[in-house]
Design a protein around this motif. Structure first.
Motif, PDB file in Angstrom:
ATOM      1  N   VAL A  12      92.625 102.515  43.528  1.00 23.60           N
ATOM      2  CA  VAL A  12      93.570 102.107  44.569  1.00 23.60           C
ATOM      3  C   VAL A  12      94.750 101.411  43.896  1.00 23.60           C
ATOM      4  O   VAL A  12      94.565 100.585  42.999  1.00 23.60           O
ATOM      5  N   HIS A  13      95.969 101.751  44.336  1.00 23.13           N
ATOM      6  CA  HIS A  13      97.160 101.121  43.760  1.00 23.13           C
ATOM      7  C   HIS A  13      97.295  99.690  44.254  1.00 23.13           C
ATOM      8  O   HIS A  13      97.154  99.406  45.443  1.00 23.13           O
ATOM      9  N   ARG A  14      97.554  98.796  43.314  1.00 21.91           N
ATOM     10  CA  ARG A  14      97.710  97.376  43.661  1.00 21.91           C
ATOM     11  C   ARG A  14      98.932  96.802  42.948  1.00 21.91           C
ATOM     12  O   ARG A  14      99.184  97.098  41.786  1.00 21.91           O
ATOM     13  N   GLU A  15      99.654  95.958  43.673  1.00 19.45           N
ATOM     14  CA  GLU A  15     100.690  95.122  43.074  1.00 19.45           C
ATOM     15  C   GLU A  15     100.148  93.699  43.058  1.00 19.45           C
ATOM     16  O   GLU A  15      99.793  93.157  44.105  1.00 19.45           O
ATOM     17  N   ILE A  16     100.065  93.123  41.870  1.00 17.07           N
ATOM     18  CA  ILE A  16      99.400  91.826  41.752  1.00 17.07           C
ATOM     19  C   ILE A  16     100.252  90.839  40.961  1.00 17.07           C
ATOM     20  O   ILE A  16     101.137  91.220  40.199  1.00 17.07           O
ATOM     21  N   GLU A  17      99.954  89.566  41.172  1.00 14.03           N
ATOM     22  CA  GLU A  17     100.554  88.482  40.401  1.00 14.03           C
ATOM     23  C   GLU A  17      99.413  87.733  39.714  1.00 14.03           C
ATOM     24  O   GLU A  17      98.753  86.883  40.317  1.00 14.03           O
ATOM     25  N   PRO A  18      99.107  88.067  38.442  1.00 17.32           N
ATOM     26  CA  PRO A  18      97.972  87.455  37.742  1.00 17.32           C
ATOM     27  C   PRO A  18      98.147  85.943  37.583  1.00 17.32           C
ATOM     28  O   PRO A  18      99.224  85.453  37.260  1.00 17.32           O
ATOM     29  N   VAL A  19      97.061  85.228  37.821  1.00 18.95           N
ATOM     30  CA  VAL A  19      97.045  83.766  37.701  1.00 18.95           C
ATOM     31  C   VAL A  19      96.400  83.332  36.396  1.00 18.95           C
ATOM     32  O   VAL A  19      96.892  82.443  35.695  1.00 18.95           O
ATOM     33  N   GLY A  20      95.277  83.947  36.050  1.00 11.10           N
ATOM     34  CA  GLY A  20      94.570  83.568  34.836  1.00 11.10           C
ATOM     35  C   GLY A  20      93.473  84.542  34.501  1.00 11.10           C
ATOM     36  O   GLY A  20      93.046  85.346  35.350  1.00 11.10           O
ATOM     37  N   VAL A  21      93.007  84.486  33.265  1.00 13.80           N
ATOM     38  CA  VAL A  21      91.980  85.388  32.747  1.00 13.80           C
ATOM     39  C   VAL A  21      90.795  84.558  32.275  1.00 13.80           C
ATOM     40  O   VAL A  21      90.971  83.479  31.714  1.00 13.80           O
ATOM     41  N   PHE A  22      89.583  85.054  32.508  1.00 16.38           N
ATOM     42  CA  PHE A  22      88.398  84.332  32.034  1.00 16.38           C
ATOM     43  C   PHE A  22      87.289  85.310  31.666  1.00 16.38           C
ATOM     44  O   PHE A  22      87.258  86.446  32.143  1.00 16.38           O
ATOM     45  N   HIS A  23      86.401  84.863  30.795  1.00 14.71           N
ATOM     46  CA  HIS A  23      85.290  85.684  30.314  1.00 14.71           C
ATOM     47  C   HIS A  23      83.993  85.104  30.847  1.00 14.71           C
ATOM     48  O   HIS A  23      83.746  83.903  30.747  1.00 14.71           O
TER      49      HIS A  23
END
Length: 314
Positions: free
Chosen positions: A170-181
C-alpha cells in the motif's frame, strides 16, 4: 584525585562539544553526576583555555562554526572498539548504511600507526558475525539510510509498505519520527498521512522507499514519547512451571510473550507472563516445551493447547 577527575570531565565535555551541534548543561550534569553549576564552571574553564564556545546557561553550548582540532590520538582500546563496531554494523544495519560507516572508518584508519593497523586487521580477521535472515528487504538496501536522512532533514518519505495483514503493498506518505531495534527486527515510528495518525512500521516490510523534497507538516515529539504510550490491548496472566534444565532454553524468547517474573522452586521454575495474544502466539510457543512444561493458569490456555494438539496432522 579530584583535580584529575575534573580534568577528565572537562576533556570529555570538550569532545561532546566537537561531536554535537548543541550540548545542554542539564544533560552533562546528569551524565557526570554533578550539579549544573559545576558544568557552568567547566565550560568557563574551556573558554579561558581559548576554546571558542557560544551559548549560555539554561539553553545550550556549542563550538563556533569552523573550529575543530586535528584528529586526536586513539587509545588501543578505542581502536579495537571501532573495528568491533564495524562488524556489528555489518550485521545489524542495511548495506547502504554499512557502506557509509565503512567509509568513515577507513578515513579514521588512515591516521593510525602501522602497529595499530595490524591490530585492527588481526581483530577483523578473527571476528565473525552470523547474519540474520530477513532483517531487511534485499530489494530495498537503503531503507534505513533513507529513514535516517528523512529524520535529520525533516523531509516526507514515500513508500510502498506491505503489512502482515495485506495481500499487496500500500502506498504511504509518512513523516518518520524515529527508528528502533527490538527482537530480531528494525522498526520505525512515523506519522502516516493515509491513516492521519502515528503508526509503527517494520523496515523489512518496505517494498519501495523514496525521500522527497516535501518538508514535514507537523512538529513531532521525540521517539520515546510515542513508545512510552501504553498499549490499550488487554493482557492475560499466565503462569507455567518448567524444570530448571529446560527453563534456560526459554530465556531467549520469553520477553516477546510478555514475561514478567520467575520464581525458582525445589521442583523447577515458575514463570509469570502478561500476554496480549494467548490463543495464537503464546499457545503455539508453549507447544515447543509442552512435553516438559506445565500450565498452572489459566484454564483457557490449557483448552487452547488441547485444541492445537487435536488439529495436528501427522
Amino acid at each position: 584525585m579530584d583535580v584529575t577527575k575534573r580534568f577528565n570531565r572537562i576533556v570529555a565535555i570538550y569532545f561532546q562539544l566537537q561531536a554535537k551541534p548543541i550540548v545542554r548543561a542539564q544533560d552533562l550534569a546528569e551524565q557526570f553526576d554533578v550539579s549544573q553549576r559545576t558544568i557552568y564552571r567547566d565550560i568557563k574553564a574551556l573558554e579561558q583555555a581559548g576554546i571558542p564556545i557560544y551559548g549560555e546557561a539554561g539553553t545550550g553550548y556549542g563550538l563556533v562554526e569552523g573550529y575543530r582540532l586535528p584528529p586526536t590520538k586513539f587509545s588501543r582500546e578505542e581502536i579495537l572498539t571501532l573495528a568491533a563496531a564495524e562488524k556489528l554494523m555489518q550485521k545489524f544495519v542495511d548495506p547502504d548504511l554499512f557502506r557509509h560507516f565503512s567509509s568513515v572508518l577507513n578515513k579514521i584508519k588512515a591516521y593510525l600507526r602501522y602497529s595499530d593497523k595490524l591490530n585492527v586487521n588481526l581483530l577483523e580477521e578473527n571476528m565473525l558475525m552470523g547474519s540474520l535472515a530477513h532483517r531487511f528487504n534485499e530489494n530495498v538496501p537503503s531503507a534505513l539510510s533513507i529513514l535516517f536522512e528523512s529524520i535529520a532533514q525533516h523531509k516526507v518519505v514515500n513508500m510502498e509498505y506491505q503489512s502482515s495483514a495485506s495481500v499487496k503493498p500500500v502506498h504511504r506518505e509518512i513523516e518518520p519520527v524515529g527508528v528502533f531495534h527490538q527482537g530480531n527486527y528494525w522498526y520505525f515510528m512515523a506519522y502516516c498521512h493515509l491513516r492521519e495518525d502515528y503508526r509503527q512500521f517494520r523496515i523489512d516490510r518496505i517494498q519501495k522507499i523514496q525521500l522527497t523534497s516535501i518538508p514535514f507538516t507537523k512538529e513531532h515529539k521525540p521517539l520515546s514519547h510515542y513508545l512510552a504510550k501504553e498499549d490499550p490491548s488487554p493482557t492475560t496472566t499466565i503462569r507455567i512451571s518448567v524444570p530448571l534444565v529446560y527453563a534456560r532454553y526459554m530465556e531467549w524468547e520469553r520477553s516477546y510473550y510478555g514475561f514478567i517474573s520467575e520464581e525458582i522452586t525445589d521442583t523447577g521454575v515458575i514463570m509469570t507472563f502478561e500476554c496480549k495474544n494467548m490463543e495464537h502466539e503464546f499457545a503455539r510457543w508453549y507447544l515447543m516445551f509442552a512435553d516438559q512444561a506445565r500450565i498452572l493458569e489459566p484454564e483457557e490456555l490449557k483448552e487452547r493447547v488441547k485444541e492445537l494438539l487435536a488439529n495436528i496432522q501427522l
